[in-house]
Motif scaffolding. Sequence first.
Motif, PDB file in Angstrom:
ATOM      1  N   ASP A 180       0.816  -1.209   0.000  1.00  0.00           N
ATOM      2  CA  ASP A 180       0.000   0.000   0.000  1.00  0.00           C
ATOM      3  C   ASP A 180       0.852   1.263   0.000  1.00  0.00           C
ATOM      4  OD1 ASP A 180      -1.999  -1.856   0.217  1.00  0.00           O
ATOM      5  OD2 ASP A 180      -2.715  -1.196   2.183  1.00  0.00           O
ATOM      6  N   ARG A 181       0.190   2.372  -0.338  1.00  0.00           N
ATOM      7  CA  ARG A 181       0.849   3.675  -0.292  1.00  0.00           C
ATOM      8  C   ARG A 181       1.129   4.109   1.143  1.00  0.00           C
ATOM      9  NH1 ARG A 181      -2.008   9.387  -1.982  1.00  0.00           N
ATOM     10  NH2 ARG A 181      -0.117  10.610  -2.311  1.00  0.00           N
ATOM     11  N   ASP A 182       0.261   3.649   2.066  1.00  0.00           N
ATOM     12  CA  ASP A 182       0.433   3.987   3.474  1.00  0.00           C
ATOM     13  C   ASP A 182       0.461   2.705   4.303  1.00  0.00           C
ATOM     14  OD1 ASP A 182      -2.254   3.135   3.987  1.00  0.00           O
ATOM     15  OD2 ASP A 182      -2.980   5.106   3.390  1.00  0.00           O
ATOM     16  N   VAL A 183       0.546   2.855   5.622  1.00  0.00           N
ATOM     17  CA  VAL A 183       0.712   1.681   6.487  1.00  0.00           C
ATOM     18  C   VAL A 183      -0.538   1.358   7.300  1.00  0.00           C
ATOM     19  CG1 VAL A 183       3.193   2.045   6.630  1.00  0.00           C
ATOM     20  CG2 VAL A 183       1.717   3.028   8.389  1.00  0.00           C
ATOM     21  N   LYS A 184      -1.638   2.058   7.054  1.00  0.00           N
ATOM     22  CA  LYS A 184      -2.824   1.922   7.883  1.00  0.00           C
ATOM     23  C   LYS A 184      -3.402   0.512   7.867  1.00  0.00           C
ATOM     24  CE  LYS A 184      -7.458   3.886   8.522  1.00  0.00           C
ATOM     25  NZ  LYS A 184      -8.436   4.907   8.044  1.00  0.00           N
ATOM     26  N   SER A 241      -0.675  -2.491   9.447  1.00  0.00           N
ATOM     27  CA  SER A 241       0.189  -2.270  10.603  1.00  0.00           C
ATOM     28  C   SER A 241      -0.598  -1.572  11.704  1.00  0.00           C
ATOM     29  CB  SER A 241       1.417  -1.433  10.214  1.00  0.00           C
ATOM     30  OG  SER A 241       1.128  -0.047  10.261  1.00  0.00           O
ATOM     31  N   ASN A 242       0.072  -1.295  12.784  1.00  0.00           N
ATOM     32  CA  ASN A 242      -0.546  -0.578  13.898  1.00  0.00           C
ATOM     33  C   ASN A 242      -0.256   0.912  13.834  1.00  0.00           C
ATOM     34  OD1 ASN A 242       2.180  -0.718  14.439  1.00  0.00           O
ATOM     35  ND2 ASN A 242       1.929  -0.987  16.658  1.00  0.00           N
ATOM     36  N   GLY A 243       0.228   1.389  12.697  1.00  0.00           N
ATOM     37  CA  GLY A 243       0.611   2.788  12.579  1.00  0.00           C
ATOM     38  C   GLY A 243      -0.195   3.538  11.536  1.00  0.00           C
ATOM     39  N   ARG A 244       0.232   4.760  11.289  1.00  0.00           N
ATOM     40  CA  ARG A 244      -0.367   5.632  10.286  1.00  0.00           C
ATOM     41  C   ARG A 244       0.772   6.322   9.539  1.00  0.00           C
ATOM     42  NH1 ARG A 244      -3.940   3.058  11.910  1.00  0.00           N
ATOM     43  NH2 ARG A 244      -6.061   3.649  12.536  1.00  0.00           N
ATOM     44  N   GLY A 245       0.460   6.774   8.331  1.00  0.00           N
ATOM     45  CA  GLY A 245       1.443   7.539   7.582  1.00  0.00           C
ATOM     46  C   GLY A 245       1.766   6.911   6.249  1.00  0.00           C
ATOM     47  N   ALA A 294       3.749  -5.103  11.938  1.00  0.00           N
ATOM     48  CA  ALA A 294       3.123  -5.435  10.659  1.00  0.00           C
ATOM     49  C   ALA A 294       2.461  -6.800  10.681  1.00  0.00           C
ATOM     50  CB  ALA A 294       4.163  -5.374   9.540  1.00  0.00           C
ATOM     51  N   GLY A 295       2.279  -7.376  11.876  1.00  0.00           N
ATOM     52  CA  GLY A 295       1.690  -8.704  11.954  1.00  0.00           C
ATOM     53  C   GLY A 295       0.464  -8.815  12.817  1.00  0.00           C
ATOM     54  N   GLY A 296       0.365  -8.002  13.862  1.00  0.00           N
ATOM     55  CA  GLY A 296      -0.728  -8.124  14.811  1.00  0.00           C
ATOM     56  C   GLY A 296      -2.096  -7.892  14.207  1.00  0.00           C
ATOM     57  N   TRP A 297      -2.187  -7.090  13.146  1.00  0.00           N
ATOM     58  CA  TRP A 297      -3.475  -6.846  12.483  1.00  0.00           C
ATOM     59  C   TRP A 297      -4.048  -8.137  11.908  1.00  0.00           C
ATOM     60  CZ3 TRP A 297      -4.336  -8.067   7.372  1.00  0.00           C
ATOM     61  CH2 TRP A 297      -3.196  -8.383   6.608  1.00  0.00           C
ATOM     62  N   PHE A 298      -3.167  -9.077  11.555  1.00  0.00           N
ATOM     63  CA  PHE A 298      -3.604 -10.315  10.903  1.00  0.00           C
ATOM     64  C   PHE A 298      -4.059 -11.349  11.922  1.00  0.00           C
ATOM     65  CE2 PHE A 298      -2.981 -14.472   8.989  1.00  0.00           C
ATOM     66  CZ  PHE A 298      -3.541 -14.308   7.727  1.00  0.00           C
ATOM     67  N   ALA A 299      -3.267 -11.527  12.961  1.00  0.00           N
ATOM     68  CA  ALA A 299      -3.591 -12.485  14.026  1.00  0.00           C
ATOM     69  C   ALA A 299      -2.665 -12.217  15.201  1.00  0.00           C
ATOM     70  CB  ALA A 299      -3.425 -13.920  13.539  1.00  0.00           C
ATOM     71  N   GLY A 320      -0.931 -14.080  17.008  1.00  0.00           N
ATOM     72  CA  GLY A 320       0.313 -14.837  16.984  1.00  0.00           C
ATOM     73  C   GLY A 320       1.399 -14.204  16.153  1.00  0.00           C
ATOM     74  N   TYR A 321       1.043 -13.246  15.316  1.00  0.00           N
ATOM     75  CA  TYR A 321       2.037 -12.561  14.480  1.00  0.00           C
ATOM     76  C   TYR A 321       2.380 -11.168  15.012  1.00  0.00           C
ATOM     77  CZ  TYR A 321       1.458 -16.232  11.005  1.00  0.00           C
ATOM     78  OH  TYR A 321       1.449 -17.445  10.356  1.00  0.00           O
ATOM     79  N   ALA A 322       1.887 -10.828  16.183  1.00  0.00           N
ATOM     80  CA  ALA A 322       2.190  -9.526  16.763  1.00  0.00           C
ATOM     81  C   ALA A 322       3.698  -9.360  16.888  1.00  0.00           C
ATOM     82  CB  ALA A 322       1.532  -9.385  18.129  1.00  0.00           C
ATOM     83  N   GLY A 323       4.176  -8.197  16.514  1.00  0.00           N
ATOM     84  CA  GLY A 323       5.606  -7.920  16.576  1.00  0.00           C
ATOM     85  C   GLY A 323       6.354  -8.188  15.283  1.00  0.00           C
ATOM     86  N   GLU A 324       5.680  -8.800  14.298  1.00  0.00           N
ATOM     87  CA  GLU A 324       6.314  -9.020  12.993  1.00  0.00           C
ATOM     88  C   GLU A 324       6.593  -7.659  12.352  1.00  0.00           C
ATOM     89  OE1 GLU A 324       7.841 -11.234   9.786  1.00  0.00           O
ATOM     90  OE2 GLU A 324       7.100 -11.998  11.716  1.00  0.00           O
ATOM     91  N   GLY A 325       7.812  -7.456  11.912  1.00  0.00           N
ATOM     92  CA  GLY A 325       8.188  -6.161  11.380  1.00  0.00           C
ATOM     93  C   GLY A 325       8.000  -6.033   9.878  1.00  0.00           C
ATOM     94  N   MET A 326       8.076  -4.804   9.402  1.00  0.00           N
ATOM     95  CA  MET A 326       8.119  -4.546   7.975  1.00  0.00           C
ATOM     96  C   MET A 326       9.457  -5.055   7.448  1.00  0.00           C
ATOM     97  SD  MET A 326       8.011  -0.915   5.875  1.00  0.00           S
ATOM     98  CE  MET A 326       6.355  -0.468   6.402  1.00  0.00           C
TER      99      MET A 326
END
Length: 256
Positions: free
Chosen positions: A62-66, A69-73, A88-93, A95-101
């Motif tokens: 995406d053009r942004d991270v909304k 991820s748990n961020g904006r911009g 970049a993981g917690g939004w999915f499930a 168990g993936y919380a903390g997965e980075g970009m």
Amino acid sequence: MPFGALDLLAPDLPRLIAHRGLSATAPENTLAAVRAAHAAGISWVELDVQLLGDGTPVIWHDRDVKRCSNGRGRLAEMTVAEARRLDAGGWFAPGYAGEGMAGLEEMLALLVEREMGVNLELKVNRGHDPERLAEAAVPAVMAALPPHRCLLSSFDARALARCRALAGPERLALGALFKRLPGDWAAQARAVKAWSVHADWRRLDEARARAVKAAGHALVCYTANDPSAFAPRWAWGVDAVISDDPRVFDGVDGSR
């Protein structure tokens, strides 16, 4: 897979490719999604690359991270330090919380480690420089992966032209991406010496599919998740399908 009349080293493209990694079971475009694809026995993944504001190439759609991820911009306004702080993981499930970009460099290292191939899409969102993206991606991909395990694609003709200029005519396979194939698809593909033509499977008709094959290109369809609905297209000459979960195609009407 034959590569027709084009003077390129042909990728060993499989019939089934995992869309943004195994995005049916893991957060898209992450290292976790690629590890999941490998664990499922999938040898190739499709991923998106674009640049942060500081010029760092990252694996992101995406053009942004909304959305993912748990961020904006917007990516074009971010530094790598800011991007690294995102989950970049917690939004999915959970168990993936903390997965980075994932950065391009670390993603390529994982692909090398797992001996996987990649269809890397140069994602040129509004406000991004396609030539600058190509200049960041092409040398990194060519240094990391052999020609038979990489394919760079884009909807953006300027990105593809810069890729071809950087790579030369015989070192890197390029894919011309379309939604519905336009009347001048063949001219656009020839202009960048495209090895493959990529189309939305729902907007592809048999006549255009057969024309792509007659012109000597590999034909790749995205993003198909219903093997029964897709089945007739194998007979049109489709070489590969990008799917959120390629496992649903196993053994179904021409997928193997």
